[in-house]
Design a protein around this motif. Sequence first.
Motif, mmCIF file in Angstrom:
data_model
loop_
_atom_site.group_PDB
_atom_site.id
_atom_site.type_symbol
_atom_site.label_atom_id
_atom_site.label_comp_id
_atom_site.label_asym_id
_atom_site.label_seq_id
_atom_site.Cartn_x
_atom_site.Cartn_y
_atom_site.Cartn_z
ATOM 1 N N PHE A 252 -17.582 -7.140 37.230
ATOM 2 C CA PHE A 252 -18.912 -7.541 37.374
ATOM 3 C C PHE A 252 -19.696 -6.478 38.012
ATOM 4 N N GLY A 253 -19.038 -5.387 38.581
ATOM 5 C CA GLY A 253 -19.823 -4.291 39.162
ATOM 6 C C GLY A 253 -20.290 -3.466 38.019
ATOM 7 N N ALA A 254 -19.464 -3.131 36.981
ATOM 8 C CA ALA A 254 -19.828 -2.646 35.744
ATOM 9 C C ALA A 254 -21.116 -3.374 34.900
ATOM 10 N N VAL A 255 -20.616 -4.590 35.062
ATOM 11 C CA VAL A 255 -22.023 -5.588 34.248
ATOM 12 C C VAL A 255 -23.239 -5.368 34.999
ATOM 13 N N PHE A 256 -23.167 -5.343 36.466
ATOM 14 C CA PHE A 256 -24.190 -5.366 37.114
ATOM 15 C C PHE A 256 -25.195 -3.780 36.719
ATOM 16 N N VAL A 257 -24.265 -2.684 36.481
ATOM 17 C CA VAL A 257 -24.978 -1.178 36.276
ATOM 18 C C VAL A 257 -25.489 -1.441 34.849
ATOM 19 N N PHE A 258 -24.564 -2.122 33.675
ATOM 20 C CA PHE A 258 -25.063 -2.057 32.650
ATOM 21 C C PHE A 258 -26.120 -2.764 32.169
ATOM 22 N N VAL A 259 -26.319 -4.071 33.040
ATOM 23 C CA VAL A 259 -27.609 -4.613 32.556
ATOM 24 C C VAL A 259 -28.715 -4.201 33.394
ATOM 25 N N ASN A 260 -28.604 -3.751 34.348
ATOM 26 C CA ASN A 260 -29.990 -3.485 35.547
ATOM 27 C C ASN A 260 -30.230 -1.740 35.372
ATOM 28 N N ALA A 261 -29.399 -0.828 34.975
ATOM 29 C CA ALA A 261 -29.716 0.437 34.685
ATOM 30 C C ALA A 261 -30.663 0.774 33.573
ATOM 31 N N SER A 262 -32.003 0.576 33.916
ATOM 32 C CA SER A 262 -33.083 0.894 32.762
ATOM 33 C C SER A 262 -34.195 1.230 33.724
ATOM 34 N N SER A 263 -35.214 1.125 33.004
ATOM 35 C CA SER A 263 -36.669 1.342 33.309
ATOM 36 C C SER A 263 -36.560 0.549 34.694
ATOM 37 N N PRO A 264 -37.294 1.238 35.903
ATOM 38 C CA PRO A 264 -38.103 2.483 35.813
ATOM 39 C C PRO A 264 -37.335 3.658 35.771
ATOM 40 N N LEU A 265 -35.865 3.644 36.072
ATOM 41 C CA LEU A 265 -34.909 4.902 35.922
ATOM 42 C C LEU A 265 -35.113 5.656 34.804
ATOM 43 N N ASN A 266 -35.283 6.796 34.598
ATOM 44 C CA ASN A 266 -35.153 8.059 33.641
ATOM 45 C C ASN A 266 -34.078 7.214 32.907
ATOM 46 N N SER A 267 -34.234 7.549 31.304
ATOM 47 C CA SER A 267 -33.342 6.924 30.414
ATOM 48 C C SER A 267 -31.970 7.794 30.723
ATOM 49 N N VAL A 268 -31.987 9.026 30.960
ATOM 50 C CA VAL A 268 -30.930 9.895 30.912
ATOM 51 C C VAL A 268 -30.229 9.485 32.196
ATOM 52 N N LEU A 269 -30.714 9.316 33.372
ATOM 53 C CA LEU A 269 -30.023 8.573 34.458
ATOM 54 C C LEU A 269 -29.515 7.453 34.240
ATOM 55 N N ALA A 270 -30.187 6.547 33.487
ATOM 56 C CA ALA A 270 -29.604 5.277 33.091
ATOM 57 C C ALA A 270 -28.475 5.180 32.381
ATOM 58 N N THR A 271 -28.455 6.270 31.360
ATOM 59 C CA THR A 271 -27.206 6.358 30.460
ATOM 60 C C THR A 271 -26.050 7.007 31.300
ATOM 61 N N VAL A 272 -26.338 7.940 32.359
ATOM 62 C CA VAL A 272 -25.270 8.659 33.081
ATOM 63 C C VAL A 272 -24.686 7.447 33.898
ATOM 64 N N LEU A 273 -25.436 6.624 34.551
ATOM 65 C CA LEU A 273 -24.982 5.510 35.402
ATOM 66 C C LEU A 273 -23.879 4.557 34.575
ATOM 67 N N GLN A 274 -24.383 4.315 33.246
ATOM 68 C CA GLN A 274 -23.828 3.395 32.489
ATOM 69 C C GLN A 274 -22.470 3.913 32.017
ATOM 70 N N VAL A 275 -22.608 5.221 31.817
ATOM 71 C CA VAL A 275 -21.278 5.921 31.332
ATOM 72 C C VAL A 275 -20.330 5.998 32.502
ATOM 73 N N ALA A 276 -20.726 6.110 33.868
ATOM 74 C CA ALA A 276 -20.079 6.331 34.865
ATOM 75 C C ALA A 276 -19.233 5.011 35.215
ATOM 76 N N ALA A 277 -20.142 3.900 34.940
ATOM 77 C CA ALA A 277 -19.571 2.684 35.085
ATOM 78 C C ALA A 277 -18.629 2.281 34.448
ATOM 79 N N SER A 278 -18.453 2.661 33.199
ATOM 80 C CA SER A 278 -17.519 2.640 32.072
ATOM 81 C C SER A 278 -16.427 3.434 32.427
ATOM 82 N N VAL A 279 -16.555 4.615 32.785
ATOM 83 C CA VAL A 279 -15.369 5.421 33.304
ATOM 84 C C VAL A 279 -14.427 4.800 34.478
ATOM 85 N N ALA A 280 -15.320 4.270 35.295
ATOM 86 C CA ALA A 280 -14.846 3.608 36.487
ATOM 87 C C ALA A 280 -14.034 2.444 36.259
#
Length: 179
Positions: free
Chosen positions: A7-35
């Motif tokens: 559920f933590g990963a889903v929270f990040v995958f679904v919500n890491a988007s605008s207004p975040l910079n797309s690079v930061l959003a992608t980094v957060l999603q990759v970090a969530a995947s690795v975790a």
Amino acid sequence: MLIGAVFGAVFVFVNASSPLNSVLATVLQVAASVALAFIVIMWFTAGKRLRTGAAASAREPGGSFYGRGYLLIVAAEAILLFGGIAVLRALGRPEETNVAWISLVVGLHFVALAPVWKEPSILIPGVVLTVLGVVGLVMTFTSAIAWVPIVSGVASGVTLLSGSLAYSRRALTSLNPTN
């Protein structure tokens, strides 16, 4: 641990988007995947150690894990989640309100489960998620509404993943016969 991580990963995958910079959003999603991958690996490793008898004294939760208290809390959580979202929709609240509500209810569910499971460590993510939910709900009434998915969604996901990583590591270390 595993459910919280998913559920933590889903929270990040679904919500890491605008207004975040797309690079930061992608980094957060990759970090969530690795975790999440690390937690799954630790979960399978712990299971293997338990099956091979490497940890005969594995710690069991203090209370009944799926007992009556757990079932009542999960039922209340489902009613609050779905009923609350329906009420928010009927009130015409913006969509961003939903993620704040979900964070609040999930946080309260952990707070309620702590005494049932006799596991005070889940109070930490429970309180953090509850606060992030309340902050997000307040933000929906301000010009910062676009940031609610980041505050109540991404930060909640990071909290769940961090808590799951810490608990996984602690549980796996306790199963290590050299400790």
